[in-house]
Write a protein that holds these residues in place. Structure first.
Motif, mmCIF file in Angstrom:
data_model
loop_
_atom_site.group_PDB
_atom_site.id
_atom_site.type_symbol
_atom_site.label_atom_id
_atom_site.label_comp_id
_atom_site.label_asym_id
_atom_site.label_seq_id
_atom_site.Cartn_x
_atom_site.Cartn_y
_atom_site.Cartn_z
ATOM 1 N N LEU A 104 21.624 68.961 47.662
ATOM 2 C CA LEU A 104 22.206 68.502 46.460
ATOM 3 C C LEU A 104 23.023 67.311 47.069
ATOM 4 N N SER A 105 22.782 66.415 46.280
ATOM 5 C CA SER A 105 23.706 65.177 46.511
ATOM 6 C C SER A 105 24.347 64.514 45.184
ATOM 7 N N LEU A 106 25.066 63.723 45.321
ATOM 8 C CA LEU A 106 25.666 62.760 44.165
ATOM 9 C C LEU A 106 25.026 61.445 44.343
ATOM 10 N N GLN A 107 24.484 60.698 43.278
ATOM 11 C CA GLN A 107 24.020 59.515 43.379
ATOM 12 C C GLN A 107 24.677 58.472 42.383
ATOM 13 N N ASP A 108 25.179 57.693 42.690
ATOM 14 C CA ASP A 108 25.747 56.487 41.989
ATOM 15 C C ASP A 108 24.845 55.793 40.986
ATOM 16 N N VAL A 109 24.651 56.380 39.901
ATOM 17 C CA VAL A 109 23.475 55.924 38.688
ATOM 18 C C VAL A 109 23.942 56.348 37.600
ATOM 19 N N ASP A 110 23.556 55.662 36.459
ATOM 20 C CA ASP A 110 24.469 55.770 34.944
ATOM 21 C C ASP A 110 23.453 56.711 34.210
ATOM 22 N N ILE A 111 24.157 57.840 34.146
ATOM 23 C CA ILE A 111 23.485 59.026 33.283
ATOM 24 C C ILE A 111 22.773 58.410 32.003
ATOM 25 N N GLY A 144 12.246 76.878 41.719
ATOM 26 C CA GLY A 144 12.707 77.936 42.442
ATOM 27 C C GLY A 144 13.986 77.738 43.139
ATOM 28 N N TRP A 145 14.532 76.689 43.091
ATOM 29 C CA TRP A 145 15.653 76.162 43.555
ATOM 30 C C TRP A 145 16.937 75.788 42.462
ATOM 31 N N PHE A 146 17.840 76.675 42.595
ATOM 32 C CA PHE A 146 18.915 76.586 41.646
ATOM 33 C C PHE A 146 20.264 76.021 42.050
ATOM 34 N N LEU A 147 21.102 75.542 41.251
ATOM 35 C CA LEU A 147 22.447 75.092 41.794
ATOM 36 C C LEU A 147 23.391 76.281 42.021
ATOM 37 N N CYS A 148 23.933 76.387 43.048
ATOM 38 C CA CYS A 148 24.704 77.523 43.604
ATOM 39 C C CYS A 148 26.103 77.362 44.060
ATOM 40 N N THR A 149 26.763 78.119 44.192
ATOM 41 C CA THR A 149 28.155 77.957 44.663
ATOM 42 C C THR A 149 28.202 79.203 46.003
ATOM 43 N N SER A 150 29.042 78.951 47.083
ATOM 44 C CA SER A 150 28.970 79.771 48.140
ATOM 45 C C SER A 150 30.147 80.981 47.683
ATOM 46 N N LEU A 157 29.048 72.483 46.022
ATOM 47 C CA LEU A 157 27.890 73.001 45.359
ATOM 48 C C LEU A 157 26.576 72.762 46.059
ATOM 49 N N ALA A 158 25.689 73.603 45.985
ATOM 50 C CA ALA A 158 24.421 73.383 46.601
ATOM 51 C C ALA A 158 23.242 73.907 45.790
ATOM 52 N N LEU A 159 22.241 73.914 46.583
ATOM 53 C CA LEU A 159 20.871 74.357 45.822
ATOM 54 C C LEU A 159 20.446 75.523 46.915
ATOM 55 N N CYS A 160 20.112 76.728 46.057
ATOM 56 C CA CYS A 160 19.353 77.880 46.891
ATOM 57 C C CYS A 160 18.409 78.491 45.979
ATOM 58 N N ARG A 161 17.515 79.284 46.732
ATOM 59 C CA ARG A 161 16.503 80.063 45.824
ATOM 60 C C ARG A 161 17.069 81.057 45.361
ATOM 61 N N HIS A 162 16.324 81.438 44.244
ATOM 62 C CA HIS A 162 16.764 82.730 43.475
ATOM 63 C C HIS A 162 16.809 83.803 44.268
ATOM 64 N N ARG A 163 16.017 84.061 45.379
ATOM 65 C CA ARG A 163 16.228 85.273 46.097
ATOM 66 C C ARG A 163 17.666 85.468 46.991
ATOM 67 N N ASP A 164 18.236 84.472 46.936
ATOM 68 C CA ASP A 164 19.143 84.119 48.011
ATOM 69 C C ASP A 164 20.814 84.835 46.950
ATOM 70 N N VAL A 165 20.299 85.149 45.812
ATOM 71 C CA VAL A 165 21.435 85.515 45.010
ATOM 72 C C VAL A 165 22.698 86.596 45.502
ATOM 73 N N THR A 166 22.216 87.155 46.578
ATOM 74 C CA THR A 166 23.091 88.066 47.421
ATOM 75 C C THR A 166 24.073 87.355 48.110
ATOM 76 N N SER A 167 23.618 86.213 48.628
ATOM 77 C CA SER A 167 24.637 85.221 49.472
ATOM 78 C C SER A 167 25.266 84.258 48.842
ATOM 79 N N ASN A 168 24.796 83.869 47.705
ATOM 80 C CA ASN A 168 25.249 82.676 46.695
ATOM 81 C C ASN A 168 25.347 83.076 45.436
ATOM 82 N N LEU A 169 26.149 82.286 44.586
ATOM 83 C CA LEU A 169 26.342 82.459 43.030
ATOM 84 C C LEU A 169 25.579 81.583 42.397
#
Length: 177
Positions: A104-111, A144-150, A157-169
């Motif tokens: 996940l990254s932030l890009q300077d672009v007009d929404i 299959g990749w979702f926004l998540c927090t540690s 803020l990052a991307l993680c797989r659904h199966r990583d739900v035990t280690s990420n929110l």
């Protein structure tokens, strides 16, 4: 015959230097929301990264509001949105990283410009899903990749797989400002 006449009219207008009226631009309404994770951690910028952490007192003013627009190039039933911060001048993007794992990254672009890009804006598009008062945001470019927090505070803020739900929110509260 009518089609030929219309074509001649356009050619004549062009030859005489008249500009035809451009089609109206697609109007995109930008929505402002507050997004925080299930551990009540707000989003804020730190060293160019969007971070989730508890903000108290004067630090509460650091919270970044999330701006979003729909991306009509994708199936509407999946609620496709483009997410940004700083009034939509910086947008979240799911880019392929080393080994094919998205980052996940932030890009300077007009929404407001991204919906015009159609499905080429997939890296900026997330599908929203709702259950029991909570929202999840799945990358359109990386299914299959979702926004998540540690689970630890003040991490990006990052991307993680659904199966990583035990280690990420993966679940967020998403509320109109």
């Amino acid at each position: 015959m009518a089609g030929a006449g219309l074509a001649l009219l356009f050619l004549r207008a062009e030859a005489e230097g008249f500009a035809l009226c451009p089609a109206p631009a697609l109007q995109t309404k930008v929505f402002q929301y507050r997004l925080w994770d299930v551990n009540q951690r707000s989003l804020y910028l730190r060293d160019g990264h969007l971070v989730a952490g508890h903000l108290q007192g004067a630090n509460a003013a650091l919270e970044e509001k999330v701006f979003w627009v729909p991306n009509r190039a994708f199936e509407p039933a999946r609620l496709p949105v483009i997410l940004g911060i700083q009034h939509g001048s910086r947008c979240l993007s799911a880019q392929s990283g080393p080994g094919g794992q998205p980052r996940l990254s932030l890009q300077d672009v007009d929404i407001r410009e991204l919906p015009r890009a159609g499905d080429s804006a997939a890296a900026f598009t997330f599908f929203r899903s709702y259950r029991d008062g909570l929202w999840r945001f799945e990358s359109a470019a990386h299914p299959g990749w979702f926004l998540c927090t540690s689970p630890r505070g003040h991490q990006p803020l990052a991307l993680c797989r659904h199966r990583d739900v035990t280690s990420n929110l993966l679940d967020f509260y998403f509320q109109l400002c």
